[in-house]
Design a protein around this motif. Structure first.
Motif, PDB file in Angstrom:
ATOM      1  N   LYS A 130     -15.043  60.734  41.496  1.00 24.51           N
ATOM      2  CA  LYS A 130     -16.082  59.731  41.251  1.00 24.51           C
ATOM      3  C   LYS A 130     -15.516  58.321  41.153  1.00 24.51           C
ATOM      4  N   LEU A 162     -24.900  64.890  34.019  1.00 22.16           N
ATOM      5  CA  LEU A 162     -25.121  64.787  35.459  1.00 22.16           C
ATOM      6  C   LEU A 162     -26.331  63.942  35.813  1.00 22.16           C
ATOM      7  N   PHE A 165     -27.078  61.018  34.735  1.00 21.33           N
ATOM      8  CA  PHE A 165     -26.777  59.583  34.743  1.00 21.33           C
ATOM      9  C   PHE A 165     -25.530  59.320  35.584  1.00 21.33           C
ATOM     10  N   PRO A 166     -25.324  58.063  36.009  1.00 18.05           N
ATOM     11  CA  PRO A 166     -24.125  57.734  36.788  1.00 18.05           C
ATOM     12  C   PRO A 166     -22.857  58.095  36.017  1.00 18.05           C
ATOM     13  N   ILE A 167     -21.856  58.599  36.756  1.00 14.61           N
ATOM     14  CA  ILE A 167     -20.588  58.990  36.144  1.00 14.61           C
ATOM     15  C   ILE A 167     -19.716  57.744  35.980  1.00 14.61           C
ATOM     16  N   THR A 168     -19.502  57.358  34.746  1.00  9.57           N
ATOM     17  CA  THR A 168     -18.686  56.190  34.418  1.00  9.57           C
ATOM     18  C   THR A 168     -17.671  56.582  33.355  1.00  9.57           C
ATOM     19  N   SER A 207     -19.698  57.313  30.212  1.00  5.90           N
ATOM     20  CA  SER A 207     -20.413  58.595  30.219  1.00  5.90           C
ATOM     21  C   SER A 207     -19.439  59.770  30.125  1.00  5.90           C
ATOM     22  N   SER A 255     -18.057  69.440  47.005  1.00  8.40           N
ATOM     23  CA  SER A 255     -18.441  68.878  45.711  1.00  8.40           C
ATOM     24  C   SER A 255     -18.473  69.974  44.652  1.00  8.40           C
ATOM     25  N   ASP A 269     -21.113  70.255  42.620  1.00  3.46           N
ATOM     26  CA  ASP A 269     -22.513  70.336  42.203  1.00  3.46           C
ATOM     27  C   ASP A 269     -22.947  71.764  41.879  1.00  3.46           C
TER      28      ASP A 269
END
Length: 410
Positions: free
Chosen positions: A252, A305, A307-310, A313, A376, A378
């Protein structure tokens, strides 16, 4: 709440604090090193060209060997004492890591990090260490004792994962394996603190039970199999996230140090979680707390999952999941001891732990395989959420009252 009682067991003449401290330190080193293995994935991938599926398979083999051998090693600890088993495990752990520093391909990785380390961990992780700890304390303190030993694994994860990241960056992955082999050797000395044969049932008592009777009794109890199913889910979660989270975060676009920090935070917050859930094992119905843990895991993963992966987070996810990480261990082992008594607790919990390690096999290898097919993680995340909810449902109907033979012995 129903407490576990097994008055036929004569208290072992050991200082409980010595046993607890040494058992916790064994798990600290063993699990701390183990939880750092995910950090070796990318360096090994870049250095000798091993793909993620191959690395995941080696970790999966490790988990499978740990599970398959655990009931037998647990039985050895029940018969001969935890000290001898832990000493052998520590020595083999050191050998496996030293040989892992010399590998050049997938076969070597599977034989060392997979086979040798997997078998070594049977003697120095939860089944043997918790079995020694809960025998050393009164029945009303067994949940707390199991929680303290479990927290040891989290202390190790918090301390040794960042150290591994620093060592890999400074010296390389081969040299880091050698350094950690030396650390693993310390477990041979710690084994002295948990040495001593388990106390035997008082002879002539009507409630005395043989090894075979214990196995047949557990096999005929529906709750035993529900605990096996639930612990499979726990194993899947722990192996998937412990092995693949650093690579997932790197994919990511996050710095590799974020992955190391995330694993360390999982360990830090599980120190608190293990203590809290260990105390809860002595206060509330364990099966209800277990249901809550698994459901909370599913919710935490889904929110992560969504929300954006930062970096933020990932940090919040690691803290939340860390609190829930190994809280299942004192509760599950506590239920085994509560329902069946503690005479053969290492054997019976070893069987349940086998199920955990089967889950770990699919969590480590299956996620790597899914990544190689789809590109991925997922699918692995989706499976993790679904089975978390399933595990929450499976624990609710467990019949958690002590068996009649234990009640009759009171």
């Amino acid at each position: 709440m129903t407490q576990s009682h097994d008055p036929r067991i004569v208290a072992a003449p050991r200082n409980p604090w010595i046993v607890l401290i040494c058992a916790a330190m064994l798990v600290t080193i063993a699990m701390g090193i183990r939880q750092s293995f995910g950090l070796f994935l990318r360096p090994i991938e870049q250095d000798i060209g091993l793909g993620r599926e191959a690395f995941g398979l080696a970790v999966a083999v490790q988990n499978l060997i740990l599970g398959l051998a655990q009931p037998f090693v647990g039985a050895m600890a029940d018969k001969h004492g935890a000290g001898r088993v832990a000493a052998a495990g520590g020595a083999l752990y050191a050998l496996g890591l030293a040989l892992a520093s010399m590998i050049s391909g997938a076969v070597g990785l599977n034989l060392t990090l997979g086979l040798l380390v997997g078998f070594a961990m049977t003697g120095v992780t939860f089944v043997v260490a918790i079995g020694a700890a809960i025998r050393a304390v009164p029945p009303q303190k067994r949940g707390l004792a199991a929680g303290i030993v479990t927290a040891g694994g989290s202390v190790g994860q918090f301390l040794l994962v960042p150290v591994a990241q620093g060592l890999i960056g400074a010296f390389g992955w081969r040299e880091t394996f050698l350094i950690y082999a030396g650390l693993a050797g310390v477990m041979v000395l710690l084994a002295i603190g948990v040495a001593g044969r388990p106390a035997q049932p008082v002879t002539g008592h009507a409630g005395a039970q043989s090894f075979g009777e214990a196995l047949r009794e557990a096999a005929g109890h529906s709750g035993f199999w529900l605990l096996n199913a639930g612990f499979f889910v726990c194993g899947f979660h722990v192996a998937f996230i412990g092995t693949h989270l650093p690579a997932f975060l790197a994919d990511k676009g996050l710095d590799p140090a974020i992955g190391a920090r995330a694993l360390a935070l999982v360990g830090l917050f599980n120190i608190l979680g293990s203590y809290v859930f260990g105390m809860s094992a002595d206060r509330w119905r364990k099966k209800h707390v277990l249901s809550g843990i698994y459901l909370a895991r599913g919710v935490v993963m889904a929110l992560f999952l969504a929300f954006p992966i930062t970096a933020l987070s990932a940090t919040l996810f690691a803290c939340a999941l860390g609190f829930l990480w190994l809280g299942t261990v004192p509760l599950t082992s506590g239920l085994v001891g509560q329902i069946f008594g503690v005479r053969y607790v290492s054997t019976l919990f070893g069987i349940v732990f086998l199920s955990h390690q089967l889950g770990s096999f699919f969590g480590a290898w299956g996620a790597g395989y899914a990544y190689s097919v789809t590109g991925s993680y997922d699918f692995a995340w989706q499976v993790s959420i679904v089975i978390a909810v399933l595990a929450a449902l499976l624990h609710w109907p467990i019949k958690d009252a002590p068996l009649p033979r234990l009640q009759a012995a009171e």
